[in-house]
Motif scaffolding. Structure first.
Motif, PDB file in Angstrom:
ATOM      1  N   ASN A 595      24.206  -0.038   9.545  1.00 56.22           N
ATOM      2  CA  ASN A 595      24.581  -1.400  10.183  1.00 56.22           C
ATOM      3  C   ASN A 595      24.493  -1.609  11.918  1.00 56.22           C
ATOM      4  OD1 ASN A 595      26.725  -1.648   8.385  1.00 56.22           O
ATOM      5  ND2 ASN A 595      28.574  -2.000   8.702  1.00 56.22           N
ATOM      6  N   THR A 599      27.543  -4.545  14.924  1.00 57.10           N
ATOM      7  CA  THR A 599      28.391  -5.451  13.707  1.00 57.10           C
ATOM      8  C   THR A 599      29.601  -4.428  12.221  1.00 57.10           C
ATOM      9  OG1 THR A 599      26.525  -4.915  12.626  1.00 57.10           O
ATOM     10  CG2 THR A 599      26.114  -6.880  13.430  1.00 57.10           C
ATOM     11  N   ASP A 600      30.103  -5.497  11.585  1.00 58.67           N
ATOM     12  CA  ASP A 600      30.586  -4.984  10.636  1.00 58.67           C
ATOM     13  C   ASP A 600      30.257  -5.155   8.895  1.00 58.67           C
ATOM     14  OD1 ASP A 600      30.687  -6.793   9.835  1.00 58.67           O
ATOM     15  OD2 ASP A 600      33.228  -7.481   9.937  1.00 58.67           O
ATOM     16  N   HIS A 601      28.693  -5.276   8.690  1.00 56.15           N
ATOM     17  CA  HIS A 601      27.692  -5.729   7.378  1.00 56.15           C
ATOM     18  C   HIS A 601      26.481  -5.333   7.573  1.00 56.15           C
ATOM     19  CE1 HIS A 601      27.802  -9.245   9.238  1.00 56.15           C
ATOM     20  NE2 HIS A 601      26.345  -9.303   8.501  1.00 56.15           N
ATOM     21  N   ILE A 602      25.767  -4.935   6.918  1.00 60.30           N
ATOM     22  CA  ILE A 602      24.056  -4.987   6.697  1.00 60.30           C
ATOM     23  C   ILE A 602      23.999  -6.667   5.520  1.00 60.30           C
ATOM     24  CG2 ILE A 602      24.530  -3.180   5.034  1.00 60.30           C
ATOM     25  CD1 ILE A 602      21.197  -3.916   7.619  1.00 60.30           C
ATOM     26  N   SER A 621      24.724  -8.914   1.040  1.00 58.82           N
ATOM     27  CA  SER A 621      25.517  -8.600   1.730  1.00 58.82           C
ATOM     28  C   SER A 621      26.571  -7.178   1.441  1.00 58.82           C
ATOM     29  CB  SER A 621      26.735  -9.145   2.746  1.00 58.82           C
ATOM     30  OG  SER A 621      26.378 -10.293   3.995  1.00 58.82           O
ATOM     31  N   TYR A 623      29.276  -4.869   3.621  1.00 56.92           N
ATOM     32  CA  TYR A 623      30.288  -4.837   4.170  1.00 56.92           C
ATOM     33  C   TYR A 623      31.589  -3.665   4.401  1.00 56.92           C
ATOM     34  CZ  TYR A 623      33.978  -5.631   0.846  1.00 56.92           C
ATOM     35  OH  TYR A 623      34.672  -5.749  -0.285  1.00 56.92           O
TER      36      TYR A 623
END
Length: 1923
Positions: A595, A599-602, A621, A623
């Motif tokens: 990530n 942030t908490d996701h890609i 996404s 997460y």
């Protein structure tokens, strides 16, 4: 410059035997090869936007060769051939041409007297594919056409020499259109041409004709069809276009029709392609409903497209389409009616008729006639016109008029291209009955109409667009320009679509599976691109793999062995497709990128791929729940369950997890997105809701905190400890806490009481607070929680402010220990102060004020009240009340009050009295004083403002708020304000006039009424000079203007880019208000200041000389910095230097560089002999200064500057040694000051002359006798005891000393002479700037070079006798045929060789015939050069077998004279531009030096010369005089008006009167060419003294002195004419009548009257300065002749030393000018003329061809061909180049210089002896003069040859281009026919031999050359005619 020279006829097609070839009209002046070279040298256009343009070209028509793709552009005076990519391939020149639209084509300009040079616009341009020919018709010569090769338009295949009226094709007016078609008949090509009516001569040309393209008379319409018109004035057709479709040709036009039809209508006519007689002609009207006339048209395979005028005034356009099937049906209907029904329709109305006023009528032929005669026949009616118009509805309306239409059918669609009158190209999709513009682009310059020739290339990929300035190649479809599906479909290009599986925008044919469904998406059917409609799931946790289903509608079907795959970023996954649904497996966690931080996701791109093509794409996404809680530290649970992802919170372990629930046994708080559970969302999280206790906490006091909590039941009954955390600055403080009580889900946490004290004392501090459970389990904060720490001691420094603090804080003034403000409980009760101390006043401002009061007075102190109410009535100023302002009051610290009025002089302290407290009294006193204004300085200034105004007065430093005004405008004050002066700067005023000055002190105002300020008009600058300076600055600039004395401080400024180097030089930031102290000196302006824009401004202050003159010094500019602006600052008026100097900007030149006086050792003193002129060398000396401005000092003495050139400074030092300027050195320093540039060049040491002792005469005699005896003894001993070698050495040393002394003396004399000469030459250069160098015009130059010694008119016409007028035309015709015959190379070479073989053909004849040929072939120099190459090759082959070194050794064969003439033609421009100026300056320098010394008018010998045979050896005393010559209208004594000028003229008192007249004429007519001056022998010299004293002076008169048969010529000395006498030139009188002063315009060359000869007049000998050898008796002369000759010979051999010094002095003085001339001739710094490079390359080829490897031979060839043949002639005879008089003395000097040049060109070692060229100037003395320079000149020659050899070769094309340009520049000579006449006279002498030679040659027999020469002889023979 256009000079008339012979122009020969061009190559023509083969003619019948012995038929004369007529001459053509004059041809264009510029050769096609040169133009092609110029155009090819232009930079290529960019690759994508291909376009072609040519300088100064106007394009008319465009044609395309089918199959080849080659383009042809018809332009004004040009034809261009272009490749399909618009690269230039060839160019042809077609004009301008001598022509008139009112004349038929002519050969003799006399046949058309009003002919003018006319531009030739192209009217018709067609391609004949079968014959591979280009047909081009221009507007000149009545529109005749020519045929050219398709692969090279410069090559003409056919051109009518004498066209008949049947060959007049195109309209001869540029505004009348001509259209045409090339039609391929079965057996031949035909040309169909339609044109409008143009000019009176075109009345017989039908509007439509069929013409033949081949045969004996191309372009003739004889025997072919014509559209016969009864009255052209009724039928003036205006044609729009011509097209071929199917088996028919269509012509679109506009016409008025018969007389009954007054309105114009649009028509289309049709003829069969194979109809050569126009029997099939049918026309019908066209109508675009509701629109105007047709403007442009095009044909597609099935449709006729027409653009019609629309809107009011035709400002718009409408597009209509007429199907060809309907069009043909309408025409067939009209034809059938006219064939079979007399033109009547079923209703009896006339629907068809025979038009154009012919006698034919519609007939009633059999019913099958239309089918039997589909293209008509002789008996069928013609021309047929249908009455019923063919109508169509408009497909499209446009706002701009359309000038061009083209059509294209592709993929079943019809595309129209429309070009409008503003240069825009519109692409239109014709979809059914509507047209849609899907793309418009600007093509070519805006506002330039697109030509009707709008062409689509053969494969339909590009359209060629023509405007008047350029040709553009525009793609038909720009599909590749659209990078994605969306842009491809949005473009709405009907030819483009999105190829799904290829992933690109393509034509339909380029997409392999376009026929299958969903494979090729077309914007007119498919509005949506392939896209992912939905994702299930929409996102996925990164920790586990899963399946994602994509919904992609309208997915194309693949073959069985093909598949889709999904791409998650770089990870590929095989796709499973079921209908529109595609299932893919997500990548494992280790295949996913990390990530991004924070942030908490890609988010990765997810693409559905086919092979490497993305079919559809979206984002997906992954997460990470564990990262969610880390993003929100204050509320991790709320962040977890409130996020968009499906994350849950585990309260026991404080973890955010994905999946269904927390581990076993642990309660779960679910995500807010879960719908079927109760414990979910942020509302269920354990959290702190807020503070239950106080928010304000005093510093230093134990405070108790309580917080409300909720949802702690999720922790169950597990025991845990709680803590409160306070985030103090720099530390985190932990307080133990306990859970006090709970009720349901609500509870209370109590924090342990503790003193809080931050590390830094602050008045109030917000401290965040949170709660933890257990070790590190943080409870969520429902919102941001803070407590506020406050400190009473901070911000309350005195009692009043402490008591004024907020009561809720509990602050008291505590006197315990040190008085301070404290929290109440912290102060002992007895120490609390309830009453504050008295007010304290620290400072007041201002200390003075006006008596009127109203001044804002500021009081600073402490304890000045707790609030405004306490001080409202508490302030007194000097006993007067002062009213405080509530808005400006600051508690306890500041009071601002307004003073009350008081008497002037009142003074006293300020008092503040607060209730219940003693008053506070200030130590400062306030004074009421009355300011008084007394005067202004200055009293005027420019209305633009900027004047620094000083207001004088008393008590001006009154109050603190002072402002000044001039009239209504404020005058900003410059600080500080002084008691007796205020300084301000005026602002701009609208108009000049008076303005009252006033000053405002607070609310009080003072006005100066007695002396108002006067605004004057702004200063104007009209001139500033000089406009150049060195970078060092300091040059005096004189600035002239008006009103300059009103400016206070004028500046000359320059803006520089503020680089680091410049800033390091001392620039300071600009201070807008520079401060000075009262009474101190005014601060000097800074030299350089820093501006805000990153610029540096350097300025100098100008001095005001008067109201009209400023004197400024140029500012200094550092090296390497470019000045951006130079301007004057006149207060607020800023004037650029260019505006003040007529547009010429100020220029900075590099600082000069001077070499030290002692080059070898700069510190060594320079030894100066008194009386010598100092010569200092340098660089760039006169670039930025004049000699008058240079100051040169030797110590404290000045060295007077005499001459300043670019590289030399000459100054005359003091005669005595000056003292050093400073006492630090023993010797004076040589210092040159040029503005601010100061250059010290070393010390100077004067040489002292040995002084004679004051011995008595007797002692000197005795000493001399003793010395003589001693010397005799020494000599005797030397002879007896010394060896002869030592004696010889001593003699040699003695000679060396003598020579050194001689050289020093000559050098000193040369420097003085050179200084004077350079001064004169500088004046001459300034004169030449106005008048220019008097070059001969090319015509005169060529005649003098071609025919030397023939005078100015070498080709005199022979006068005709009576009755000869009738023979003029045959002779002219014969000579014209001879000119054509000379174009045959075989004839010309045979003629030359035959003439040279004749024994009686002399060398003079050879040269004369060669020059006649040069003249006759001048208009075709390429041909002459080819002949010259051939003859030189033959000459080389002849000499190779003998002695190659003898070639070109001035034997003057015809080829050598031709070579001389060829070089003279080719190098004329080089003479004018490069070599002419130094040669002219050398000539003038020689003339000036000769005139400075006496010249014997009888013997011609001079004191100043380079030629020892012309040296005047006797010492003649002479004195220079300056005569004042009367010049002007009344100078000659006439009574006319006009001012008389006095022109000074320098003469010698020993000059004869004729010599004086020549010098006077030189001064009076300075700058006038010699041929335009009056002759000295037509004028008398008159000496005028007083009012009535007039004496005519002459060489001989009654006062002449005669002694012993010797008469001396009269001189000014004889007449005792004083210095400064006034003389005039008057016309010479003969028998009382004035001799005409006609200018020298006769045919003689050189001087009009020869020099006076040493002849006898009645036994009397004339002499001037020296007498010749006296021979009174013949016998005595005979006896003594041998003796006298021996004496003269001995005298010539032994020249005394003094005479040699005269030659050396003259040589040294002229050396610079000789060097400059040789350098100009032999330098390759400039481009070498291409003719020289071409000639030398050819000589190198000849040497290589014949195996000659000896470099000496090649050197001799080049020297003989160029340097000795051309340049020596130019050096010896400058009158061949300039319009000047060359005297015998100047000629003799030039001969010596020319001989030096010859010696420099030889390869052998230079020897002092007699040479081979000029016997007079190669005596040993003349050789000695330049013996030292000749080796250097030899090196220059060698380097010249070497550099030319190493330069890039001159190609044949480049040389031909240059020759074509020369031919065009000098064409059409007036003596052309006279030259041919004289050439024929030579042919006539050897007629039989020439005829025999021509008949013996087999090729000559085939070409019938002898026969053609016999025709010439028959026309010319035995007739002498004045032509």
């Amino acid at each position: 410059m256009r000079l008339p020279w012979c122009h020969t006829a061009r190559e023509t097609p083969p003619l019948p035997p012995c038929k004369a070839v007529p001459a053509m009209a004059p041809r264009p002046p510029l050769g096609p090869h040169l133009l092609l070279a110029l155009l090819l040298s232009l930079p290529p256009p960019p690759t994508r936007a291909r376009h072609f343009s040519a300088p100064n070209a106007t394009f008319n028509h465009l044609a395309l060769a089918p199959g080849l793709g080659t383009l042809y552009v018809g332009a004004v005076n040009r034809l261009f051939q272009l490749s399909p990519e618009l690269r230039l391939q060839a160019v042809a020149v077609t004009g301008p041409v001598l022509d008139s639209p009112d004349c038929v084509p002519f050969r003799d300009p006399a046949d058309c007297p009003h002919a003018r040079l006319t531009d030739n616009a192209n009217q018709l341009l067609l391609v004949s594919g079968r014959a591979r020919e280009l047909v081009a018709c221009g507007q000149v010569r009545q529109g005749v056409c020519d045929k050219r090769r398709l692969d090279d338009v410069a090559r003409v295949l056919y051109q009518a020499e004498d066209p008949g009226d049947g060959q007049f094709v195109a309209a001869n007016a540029p505004g009348v259109a001509t259209v045409g078609l090339v039609v391929q008949a079965p057996d031949r090509d035909l040309l169909l041409v339609a044109r409008g009516l143009a000019g009176k001569l075109s009345a017989g040309v039908p509007p439509l004709t069929v013409r033949q393209l081949a045969g004996p008379q191309p372009f003739s319409s004889e025997g072919l069809g014509r559209l016969v018109v009864g009255d052209l004035s009724d039928y003036n057709n205006s044609y729009v276009g011509a097209f071929a479709a199917g088996r028919s040709a269509y012509f679109v036009f506009r016409r008025r029709g018969a007389r009954a039809q007054a309105d114009y209508r649009s028509y289309v006519a049709r003829v069969c392609l194979g109809d050569a007689n126009l029997y099939s002609y049918v026309e019908v009207p066209l109508a675009c409903r509701g629109q105007g006339l047709i403007q442009a048209a095009a044909v597609t395979p099935s449709t006729l497209l027409g653009s019609f005028a629309a809107g009011p005034g035709g400002a718009g356009a409408a597009l209509c389409a007429f199907p060809l099937a309907r069009l043909d049906a309408s025409m067939e209907h009209a034809r059938r009616l006219c064939y079979t029904a007399g033109g009547r329709g079923p209703g009896g109305a006339e629907e068809a008729t025979v038009e154009y006023g012919v006698t034919s009528r519609c007939a009633a032929l059999p019913a099958d006639s239309p089918e039997s005669y589909p293209c008509g026949d002789e008996h069928t009616p013609s021309p047929i016109a249908g009455r019923q118009p063919l109508e169509a509805e408009p497909l499209l309306q446009l706002k701009q008029p359309i000038s061009a239409v083209a059509g294209l059918q592709a993929d079943g669609h019809t595309i129209a291209f429309l070009g409008d009158t503003q240069g825009q190209l519109h692409k239109v999709f014709l979809n059914g009955s509507h047209g849609h513009v899907y793309h418009s682009q600007q093509v070519g310059p805006r506002g330039s109409a697109i030509s009707p020739d709008l062409l689509v290339d053969g494969n339909g990929s590009h359209v060629y667009v023509l405007t008047a300035q350029q040709v553009d190649r525009v793609p038909v479809a720009a599909c590749p320009e659209f990078p994605d599906c969306t842009s491809c479909l949005q473009a709405r290009d009907p030819l483009c679509g999105w190829c799904v599986l290829q992933g690109r925008c393509t034509l339909k044919g380029q997409c392999g599976r376009a026929a299958q469904a969903n494979q090729w998406l077309w914007s007119y059917e498919d509005s949506h691109c392939p896209h992912v409609q939905s994702l299930l799931p929409a996102y996925h946790p990164r920790q586990e793999q899963g399946q994602v289903t994509l919904s992609v509608p309208r997915l194309p079907t693949l073959a069985a062995d093909e598949y889709f795959h999904c791409a998650f970023g770089d990870y590929d996954s095989l796709a499973h497709v079921e209908g529109p649904h595609v299932a893919c497996v997500t990548p494992p966690e280790d295949q996913l990128p990390l990530n991004p931080p924070g942030t908490d996701h890609i988010t990765l791109p997810l693409a559905l791929m086919f092979e490497d093509v993305a079919v559809a794409a979206t984002n997906f996404s992954f997460y990470d729940c564990s990262a969610v809680q880390a993003l929100e530290v204050a509320a991790p649970c709320r962040a977890c369950v409130g996020s968009i992802w499906r994350c849950h919170w585990c309260p026991w372990s404080s973890r955010c997890v994905y999946g269904e629930h927390c581990p076993e046994g642990e309660g779960t708080i679910y995500s807010a997105q879960e719908a079927d559970v109760q414990v979910r969302g942020p509302g269920a999280c354990p959290r702190v809701e807020g503070l239950a206790g106080p928010v304000l906490l005093p510093v230093g006091w134990k405070s108790h905190l309580a917080l409300r909590v909720r949802n702690l039941q999720h922790f169950g009954s597990l025991p845990a400890s709680y803590h409160c955390w306070l985030e103090l600055p720099g530390e985190l403080q932990r307080l133990p806490a306990s859970l006090e009580e709970t009720s349901g889900d609500v509870g209370l946490i109590s924090c342990q009481a503790q003193q809080l004290r931050p590390s830094v004392a602050q008045r109030e501090l917000r401290v965040p607070i949170y709660v933890t459970r257990g070790k590190a389990q943080r409870l969520d904060n429902a919102h941001t929680l803070h407590v506020t720490l406050y400190d009473c001691a901070v911000g309350h420094p005195d009692c009043s402010r402490c008591q004024a603090a907020n009561g809720s804080l509990g602050c008291v003034w505590c006197s315990h220990h040190q008085p301070t403000c404290r929290y109440g409980p912290l102060c002992p009760p007895e120490a609390v102060e309830l009453l504050c101390p008295s007010p304290r006043i620290d400072r007041i401002e201002p200390l003075t004020g006006p008596p009127e009061g109203g001044l804002a007075l500021t009081i600073w102190g402490s304890n000045l009240g707790r609030d405004f109410a306490e001080v409202q009535d508490a302030v007194n100023v000097a006993g007067r009340p002062c009213s405080p302002e509530p808005s400006l009051y600051r508690t306890s610290a500041r009071i601002v009050c307004v003073t009350s009025p008081a008497p002037n002089g009142t003074t006293g302290p300020i008092q503040v009295a607060i209730k219940n407290r003693p008053p506070g009294i200030s130590t400062q006193h306030f004074t009421y004083q009355d300011p008084i204004l007394l005067s202004l300085s200055p009293q005027w200034g420019p209305q633009a403002g900027g004047t620094q105004l000083t207001i004088h007065g008393q008590h001006l430093q009154t109050g603190g708020n002072i402002s000044a005004f001039v009239g209504a405008q404020p005058c900003p004050i410059q600080e500080p304000v002084c008691p007796e002066a205020i300084v301000c700067h005026t602002m701009s005023q609208a108009s000049p006039g008076e303005a009252v000055v006033r000053v405002v002190f607070g609310h009080a105002q003072r006005t100066l009424l007695t002396s108002p300020f006067q605004y004057t008009a702004n200063p104007q600058l009209v001139a500033a000079e000089p406009s150049v300076s060195f970078r060092g600055g300091g040059r005096l600039i004189r600035v002239r203007g008006t009103g300059l004395d009103v400016v206070q401080q004028p500046l000359l400024s320059v803006w520089l880019a503020a680089t680091a180097e410049v800033q390091a030089a001392g620039a300071e930031p600009q201070d807008p208000t520079p401060r000075t102290s009262c009474g101190g000196p005014t601060a000097a302006p800074q030299a350089c200041i820093q501006l805000q824009e990153g610029l540096l401004q350097c300025s100098t202050v100008c001095s005001i000389n008067s109201s009209s003159l400023l004197l400024c010094q140029s500012p200094a500019v550092p090296d390497g910095v470019h000045p951006q602006r130079v301007f004057f600052t006149l207060d607020n008026v800023h004037v650029d230097f260019a505006s003040a100097n007529g547009g010429q900007d100020f220029q900075y030149q590099p600082n000069p560089r001077l070499a030290p006086l002692s080059r070898e050792e700069p510190t060594r003193p320079y030894r100066l002999k008194p009386g010598n002129v100092l010569d200092v060398e340098g660089q760039g000396l006169n670039l930025g200064i004049s000699k008058e401005e240079v100051r040169v000092h030797i110590g404290d003495g000045e060295c007077l500057v005499k001459t300043l050139t670019l590289t030399h400074l000459y100054c005359e030092p003091p005669s005595r040694a000056p003292q050093p300027a400073n006492g630090s050195s023993a010797l004076p320093q040589f210092v040159v000051q040029m503005g601010n540039v100061r250059l010290a060049l070393g010390p100077v040491q004067y040489e002292t002359e040995p002084t004679l002792s004051a011995f008595p005469v007797e002692a000197q005699v005795g000493l001399g006798l003793g010395a003589a005896v001693l010397i005799a003894a020494v000599l005797l001993l030397t002879l007896m005891y010394r060896h002869k070698s030592k004696q010889a050495l001593r003699d040699y040393q003695k000679v060396l000393v003598q020579l050194e002394n001689l050289e020093i003396g000559v050098g000193d004399q040369c420097r003085k002479e050179f200084t004077d000469l350079m001064t004169e030459m500088t004046d001459l250069s300034s004169d030449l700037e106005a008048s220019g160098i008097p070059f001969l015009d090319y015509h005169t130059y060529a005649e003098r070079v071609f025919f030397p010694g023939h005078g100015g008119c070498p080709l005199q016409p022979v006068l005709e006798g009576p009755g000869e007028e009738g023979r003029r035309a045959p002779v002219r015709q014969g000579l014209t045929q001879l000119s054509n015959l000379l174009n045959s190379k075989l004839f010309l070479l045979t003629l030359i060789h035959t003439l040279e073989e004749q024994p009686s053909f002399s060398q003079r004849d050879r040269c004369h015939v060669a020059s006649l040929l040069s003249l006759a072939l001048h208009g075709k120099l390429e041909y002459l050069t080819d002949i010259l190459r051939t003859l030189l090759s033959d000459l080389a082959a002849h000499y190779v077998h003998k002695n190659p070194k003898l070639m070109l050794r001035r034997t003057e064969t015809m080829v050598e004279k031709l070579l001389t003439n060829w070089l003279s033609i080719c190098l004329y421009a080089f003479l004018k531009e490069v070599a002419g100026e130094p040669l002219y300056m050398l000539l003038r320098a020689i003339q000036y030096q000769v005139d400075k010394g006496p010249v014997d008018a009888v013997t011609g010998k001079a004191k100043r010369t380079l030629n020892d045979s012309r040296l005047l050896r006797e010492d003649v005393e002479f004195r220079p005089l300056t005569l004042m010559v009367l010049a002007g209208p009344r100078a000659g004594g006439a009574a006319g008006g006009g001012a008389v000028q006095h022109v000074p003229a320098r003469v010698l008192d020993t000059d004869t009167i004729t010599q004086v007249k020549e010098k006077v004429l030189e001064q009076v007519y300075k700058g006038t060419p010699f041929s335009q001056r009056p002759s000295a022998h037509a004028l008398d010299l008159e000496w005028r003294s007083g009012l009535a004293g007039h004496l005519t002076l002459s060489d001989e008169d009654l006062t002449s002195v005669t002694q012993n048969h010797w008469k001396r010529l009269n001189t000014l000395q004889h007449y005792k004419v004083p210095d400064g006498a006034t003389v005039g030139l008057i016309p010479q009188l003969h028998n009382g009548e004035a001799v005409s002063q006609s200018l020298a315009q006769n045919c003689t060359l050189g001087e009009n009257v020869p020099m006076l000869e040493d002849g006898e007049e009645g036994g009397v000998h004339l002499w001037h300065l020296v007498k010749g050898t006296e021979e009174p008796e013949g016998a005595k002369a005979r006896r003594s002749s041998l003796r006298e000759r021996e004496r003269e010979r001995a005298r010539a051999k032994a020249i005394p030393e003094i005479y040699l010094t005269r030659l050396l002095s003259m040589k040294g003085t002229l050396q610079k000018f000789v060097d400059d001339t040789f350098q100009a001739i032999l330098s390759v710094n400039r481009p070498v003329p291409i003719a020289i490079k071409y000639l030398f390359d050819f000589l190198d080829e000849l040497a290589e061809k014949h195996g000659i490897e000896d470099p000496e031979t090649l050197h001799i060839w080049k020297t003989n061909s160029l340097l000795l043949r051309f340049w020596v002639n130019a050096l010896k005879n400058p009158q061949l180049i300039f319009d000047v008089r060359v005297s015998d003395n100047v000629d003799a000097i030039l001969a010596v210089i020319a001989q030096t040049f010859i010696d420099s060109c030889t390869v052998s070692e230079h020897k002092v002896g007699r040479a081979h060229s000029y016997p007079e100037q190669d005596s040993p003395v003349n050789k000695l003069l330049y013996a030292r320079e000749i080796p250097r000149y030899k090196q220059m020659v060698e380097r010249y040859y070497s550099d030319i050899r190493q330069s890039s070769p001159a190609s044949y094309q480049e040389m031909n281009s240059a020759l074509a340009e020369l031919s065009g520049n000098y064409t059409s000579a007036p003596h052309c026919l006279e030259a041919l006449q004289e050439l024929y006279n030579h042919i006539h002498r050897y007629y039989d031999q020439i005829i025999s030679a021509l008949e013996e040659d087999p090729v000559g027999q085939k070409m019938q050359l002898a026969c053609r020469l016999q025709q010439v002889a028959a026309l010319v023979e035995n007739k002498v005619t004045d032509l």
